[in-house]
Design a protein around this motif. Structure first.
Motif, PDB file in Angstrom:
ATOM      1  N   GLU A 133      25.833  30.773  -0.342  1.00  0.00           N
ATOM      2  CA  GLU A 133      24.969  30.610  -1.519  1.00  0.00           C
ATOM      3  C   GLU A 133      25.473  31.481  -2.679  1.00  0.00           C
ATOM      4  OE1 GLU A 133      20.247  31.254  -2.677  1.00  0.00           O
ATOM      5  OE2 GLU A 133      20.834  31.287  -0.560  1.00  0.00           O
ATOM      6  N   TRP A 134      25.868  32.722  -2.353  1.00  0.00           N
ATOM      7  CA  TRP A 134      26.423  33.643  -3.362  1.00  0.00           C
ATOM      8  C   TRP A 134      27.697  33.047  -3.971  1.00  0.00           C
ATOM      9  CZ3 TRP A 134      25.039  38.094  -5.770  1.00  0.00           C
ATOM     10  CH2 TRP A 134      26.047  38.847  -6.367  1.00  0.00           C
ATOM     11  N   TRP A 135      28.576  32.542  -3.111  1.00  0.00           N
ATOM     12  CA  TRP A 135      29.823  31.939  -3.596  1.00  0.00           C
ATOM     13  C   TRP A 135      29.551  30.755  -4.514  1.00  0.00           C
ATOM     14  CZ3 TRP A 135      32.765  31.632   1.701  1.00  0.00           C
ATOM     15  CH2 TRP A 135      33.284  32.888   2.022  1.00  0.00           C
ATOM     16  N   GLU A 136      28.581  29.923  -4.149  1.00  0.00           N
ATOM     17  CA  GLU A 136      28.252  28.762  -4.980  1.00  0.00           C
ATOM     18  C   GLU A 136      27.815  29.225  -6.374  1.00  0.00           C
ATOM     19  OE1 GLU A 136      25.394  24.797  -5.007  1.00  0.00           O
ATOM     20  OE2 GLU A 136      25.340  26.130  -3.281  1.00  0.00           O
ATOM     21  N   MET A 137      26.995  30.275  -6.403  1.00  0.00           N
ATOM     22  CA  MET A 137      26.532  30.799  -7.688  1.00  0.00           C
ATOM     23  C   MET A 137      27.698  31.394  -8.484  1.00  0.00           C
ATOM     24  SD  MET A 137      23.843  33.893  -8.573  1.00  0.00           S
ATOM     25  CE  MET A 137      24.779  35.063  -7.608  1.00  0.00           C
ATOM     26  N   THR A 138      28.460  32.296  -7.876  1.00  0.00           N
ATOM     27  CA  THR A 138      29.517  32.980  -8.627  1.00  0.00           C
ATOM     28  C   THR A 138      30.670  32.045  -8.979  1.00  0.00           C
ATOM     29  OG1 THR A 138      30.515  33.861  -6.589  1.00  0.00           O
ATOM     30  CG2 THR A 138      28.921  35.274  -7.744  1.00  0.00           C
ATOM     31  N   SER A 185      39.046  28.675 -11.211  1.00  0.00           N
ATOM     32  CA  SER A 185      40.125  29.104 -10.327  1.00  0.00           C
ATOM     33  C   SER A 185      41.476  28.928 -11.010  1.00  0.00           C
ATOM     34  CB  SER A 185      40.092  28.312  -9.026  1.00  0.00           C
ATOM     35  OG  SER A 185      41.144  28.741  -8.181  1.00  0.00           O
ATOM     36  N   LEU A 186      42.397  29.805 -10.710  1.00  0.00           N
ATOM     37  CA  LEU A 186      43.775  29.724 -11.195  1.00  0.00           C
ATOM     38  C   LEU A 186      44.702  29.148 -10.123  1.00  0.00           C
ATOM     39  CD1 LEU A 186      43.890  33.221 -12.944  1.00  0.00           C
ATOM     40  CD2 LEU A 186      43.525  30.994 -14.015  1.00  0.00           C
ATOM     41  N   VAL A 187      44.118  28.656  -9.039  1.00  0.00           N
ATOM     42  CA  VAL A 187      44.889  28.125  -7.915  1.00  0.00           C
ATOM     43  C   VAL A 187      44.846  26.597  -7.960  1.00  0.00           C
ATOM     44  CG1 VAL A 187      45.077  28.038  -5.400  1.00  0.00           C
ATOM     45  CG2 VAL A 187      44.334  30.159  -6.513  1.00  0.00           C
ATOM     46  N   ASP A 188      46.004  25.992  -8.012  1.00  0.00           N
ATOM     47  CA  ASP A 188      46.078  24.526  -8.015  1.00  0.00           C
ATOM     48  C   ASP A 188      45.416  23.966  -6.765  1.00  0.00           C
ATOM     49  OD1 ASP A 188      47.512  24.512 -10.399  1.00  0.00           O
ATOM     50  OD2 ASP A 188      49.461  24.421  -9.402  1.00  0.00           O
ATOM     51  N   GLY A 189      44.509  23.011  -6.975  1.00  0.00           N
ATOM     52  CA  GLY A 189      43.864  22.343  -5.854  1.00  0.00           C
ATOM     53  C   GLY A 189      42.649  23.038  -5.289  1.00  0.00           C
ATOM     54  N   ALA A 190      42.332  24.236  -5.753  1.00  0.00           N
ATOM     55  CA  ALA A 190      41.159  24.958  -5.242  1.00  0.00           C
ATOM     56  C   ALA A 190      39.893  24.267  -5.741  1.00  0.00           C
ATOM     57  CB  ALA A 190      41.176  26.416  -5.691  1.00  0.00           C
ATOM     58  N   THR A 191      38.928  24.105  -4.836  1.00  0.00           N
ATOM     59  CA  THR A 191      37.678  23.449  -5.219  1.00  0.00           C
ATOM     60  C   THR A 191      36.476  24.384  -5.165  1.00  0.00           C
ATOM     61  OG1 THR A 191      37.382  22.657  -2.954  1.00  0.00           O
ATOM     62  CG2 THR A 191      38.495  21.172  -4.503  1.00  0.00           C
ATOM     63  N   SER A 192      36.523  25.394  -4.292  1.00  0.00           N
ATOM     64  CA  SER A 192      35.425  26.358  -4.192  1.00  0.00           C
ATOM     65  C   SER A 192      35.816  27.483  -3.247  1.00  0.00           C
ATOM     66  CB  SER A 192      34.149  25.687  -3.662  1.00  0.00           C
ATOM     67  OG  SER A 192      34.297  25.353  -2.298  1.00  0.00           O
ATOM     68  N   SER A 193      35.059  28.568  -3.283  1.00  0.00           N
ATOM     69  CA  SER A 193      35.269  29.653  -2.322  1.00  0.00           C
ATOM     70  C   SER A 193      34.976  29.185  -0.908  1.00  0.00           C
ATOM     71  CB  SER A 193      34.374  30.850  -2.660  1.00  0.00           C
ATOM     72  OG  SER A 193      34.783  31.445  -3.867  1.00  0.00           O
ATOM     73  N   GLU A 194      33.935  28.368  -0.770  1.00  0.00           N
ATOM     74  CA  GLU A 194      33.531  27.909   0.556  1.00  0.00           C
ATOM     75  C   GLU A 194      34.572  26.994   1.193  1.00  0.00           C
ATOM     76  OE1 GLU A 194      29.735  25.876   2.850  1.00  0.00           O
ATOM     77  OE2 GLU A 194      29.665  26.110   0.695  1.00  0.00           O
ATOM     78  N   ALA A 195      35.311  26.234   0.391  1.00  0.00           N
ATOM     79  CA  ALA A 195      36.304  25.300   0.921  1.00  0.00           C
ATOM     80  C   ALA A 195      37.407  26.028   1.694  1.00  0.00           C
ATOM     81  CB  ALA A 195      36.899  24.461  -0.196  1.00  0.00           C
ATOM     82  N   GLY A 196      37.656  27.279   1.345  1.00  0.00           N
ATOM     83  CA  GLY A 196      38.641  28.071   2.082  1.00  0.00           C
ATOM     84  C   GLY A 196      40.055  27.920   1.569  1.00  0.00           C
ATOM     85  N   GLU A 197      40.718  26.842   1.901  1.00  0.00           N
ATOM     86  CA  GLU A 197      42.108  26.645   1.495  1.00  0.00           C
ATOM     87  C   GLU A 197      42.219  25.433   0.592  1.00  0.00           C
ATOM     88  OE1 GLU A 197      44.709  28.651   1.985  1.00  0.00           O
ATOM     89  OE2 GLU A 197      43.400  30.047   3.041  1.00  0.00           O
ATOM     90  N   PRO A 198      42.913  25.525  -0.521  1.00  0.00           N
ATOM     91  CA  PRO A 198      43.502  26.769  -1.007  1.00  0.00           C
ATOM     92  C   PRO A 198      42.428  27.729  -1.514  1.00  0.00           C
ATOM     93  CG  PRO A 198      43.849  25.030  -2.629  1.00  0.00           C
ATOM     94  CD  PRO A 198      43.181  24.395  -1.431  1.00  0.00           C
ATOM     95  N   SER A 199      42.778  28.983  -1.516  1.00  0.00           N
ATOM     96  CA  SER A 199      41.844  30.036  -1.906  1.00  0.00           C
ATOM     97  C   SER A 199      41.372  29.865  -3.342  1.00  0.00           C
ATOM     98  CB  SER A 199      42.540  31.388  -1.750  1.00  0.00           C
ATOM     99  OG  SER A 199      41.717  32.428  -2.206  1.00  0.00           O
ATOM    100  N   TRP A 200      40.103  30.165  -3.586  1.00  0.00           N
ATOM    101  CA  TRP A 200      39.529  30.087  -4.938  1.00  0.00           C
ATOM    102  C   TRP A 200      40.139  31.152  -5.841  1.00  0.00           C
ATOM    103  CZ3 TRP A 200      37.124  26.667  -7.729  1.00  0.00           C
ATOM    104  CH2 TRP A 200      36.378  27.036  -8.844  1.00  0.00           C
ATOM    105  N   TRP A 201      40.255  32.382  -5.330  1.00  0.00           N
ATOM    106  CA  TRP A 201      40.876  33.477  -6.078  1.00  0.00           C
ATOM    107  C   TRP A 201      42.380  33.447  -5.797  1.00  0.00           C
ATOM    108  CZ3 TRP A 201      38.515  38.132  -8.386  1.00  0.00           C
ATOM    109  CH2 TRP A 201      37.135  38.013  -8.547  1.00  0.00           C
ATOM    110  N   ARG A 202      43.200  33.643  -6.823  1.00  0.00           N
ATOM    111  CA  ARG A 202      44.648  33.706  -6.641  1.00  0.00           C
ATOM    112  C   ARG A 202      45.024  35.081  -6.098  1.00  0.00           C
ATOM    113  NH1 ARG A 202      49.028  31.059  -8.061  1.00  0.00           N
ATOM    114  NH2 ARG A 202      48.014  29.699  -9.565  1.00  0.00           N
TER     115      ARG A 202
END
Length: 143
Positions: free
Chosen positions: A106-111, A117-134
């Motif tokens: 829930e926290w990740w969804e909010m933040t 994201s600066l990572v190509d293909g990242a969709t969310s923190s919860e998705a895991g890979e690729p990582s949301w944070w570079r």
């Protein structure tokens, strides 16, 4: 030949070994640095939520062997730089445990809604890979 002692007797060391085995050494840790972009219109809300981090989230971070966690903000570039030290022995397992916590998700969804994201293909923190944070490479550290 050495034989284990009965469960009712205090344990004894095998011949030639004095005292108890040494305690497991504490993991010296691995330092991590990561970057993500903060949407300019979300700066105040992002700072406000981190000023009052949810106790369940803070506890889960610590329970997953992370310490010295900090996030820095550059208002000129909009970049957030996060750093932490990981002291556990199973990073992937600890991150899996973190992601299993509903309050953390829930926290990740909010933040995540405040960030880009600066990572190509990242969709969310919860998705895991690729990582949301570079992830960043540490090139210098002076203790």
């Amino acid at each position: 030949m050495w034989q284990p002692q009965s469960p009712t007797e205090p344990p004894k060391s095998p011949p030639g070994v004095e005292g108890a085995p040494p305690p497991r050494k504490r993991n010296p840790g691995r330092r991590f640095g990561q970057v993500v972009k903060l949407k300019p219109e979300c700066a105040d809300a992002y700072k406000a939520c981190h000023a009052k981090i949810w106790p369940q989230v803070a506890k889960q971070i610590k329970d997953c062997n992370m310490e010295d966690y900090s996030i820095w903000y550059d208002d000129k570039t909009g970049l957030l730089f996060g750093s932490f030290k990981y002291l556990g022995y199973d990073f992937a397992g600890d991150m899996h445990r973190m992601a299993e916590n509903p309050k953390v998700r829930e926290w990740w969804e909010m933040t995540d809604s405040f960030q880009e994201s600066l990572v190509d293909g990242a969709t969310s923190s919860e998705a895991g890979e690729p990582s949301w944070w570079r992830s960043m490479e540490e090139v210098f550290y002076l203790a």
